[in-house]
Design an enzyme around this catalytic site. Sequence first.
Site, short mmCIF file in Angstrom:
data_model
loop_
_atom_site.label_atom_id
_atom_site.label_comp_id
_atom_site.label_asym_id
_atom_site.label_seq_id
_atom_site.Cartn_x
_atom_site.Cartn_y
_atom_site.Cartn_z
N ASP A 94 -9.67 -49.15 3.84
CA ASP A 94 -9.53 -49.01 5.25
C ASP A 94 -10.28 -47.82 5.84
OD1 ASP A 94 -7.29 -50.48 4.50
OD2 ASP A 94 -5.83 -49.11 5.02
N HIS A 130 -9.77 -46.53 0.48
CA HIS A 130 -10.35 -45.88 1.76
C HIS A 130 -11.75 -45.63 1.26
CE1 HIS A 130 -5.98 -45.10 2.17
NE2 HIS A 130 -6.16 -45.28 3.55
#
Length: 269
Positions: free
Chosen positions: A75, A217
């Site tokens: 992400d 992430h």
Amino acid sequence: MFVCTRFLALGLGVVILAGCTTTGPDGAPPVDPPAVAAAPLGYAADAAFAPWVETNHGEVRRVATAAGCVALTFDDGPHPTLTPRLLAILAAEDVRATFFLVGQRVQAWPQIARAMRQAGHELGNHSWSHPQLTGLENDAIRREISRTDAAILAAAGVRPAIIRLPYDASSARVRSLMDRPIIFWDVDTQDWLNLRAAQITANAIAHARSGSIVLMHDIHPSTITAIRPMIQGLRARGLRFVTVSELLSGQACDGPTVAASPRHATLQE
Ligand code: NI
């Protein structure tokens, strides 16, 4: 009290609760469980999910039939230096992953989004500016999604088929505005906690199982360091790597079922 006395394990890793009975207070005779109405789904896309797609408030968290497959998700990118490093590692390991992209970062670094697409990764929508969507009016929420669609389409030539909500700030109203599956996760590596890379690796290897969606992430250096040993460790457990949409489609996931492995949770350095 709700008591399940046994499980039926079917093929392809589908487990169905069976032998469940309801007993009254004070040992009263068992009675049939009440008929369970279909839960309100929150958003239209959820109505299409098969029973083996595990959801969290209508968001996809795992695909129980995807034996032997796992989806790595990243992400908040693209990041101008870390994401290219990650893409190089994924290419060297021949792994396809899923990126939930922030629209304004795609606008800033479109060539990275294009490289993702060319390498066969899936591109998902993670809003334009990464706000808590629950705090926005409906029109603003729609703009967050549509501007990001447009940026990804311009950069990479594809409209995202899936969405992940920033901070997972979710509500029935937010979900009702989404026109495609919202993707949650069942394995949180907790890389957002500034963990050491070895701990991120250990978290993923311990908890991932057939059909898992692993949250990471690509804006943290430790995540990039963690990824190669993570891939190797998951492979050693019999898992291979597909995109989220491949998980949902059920394609190419026909290996032996892999369970979570708590013994791998002990950090080994
Ligand atoms: Ni995010």
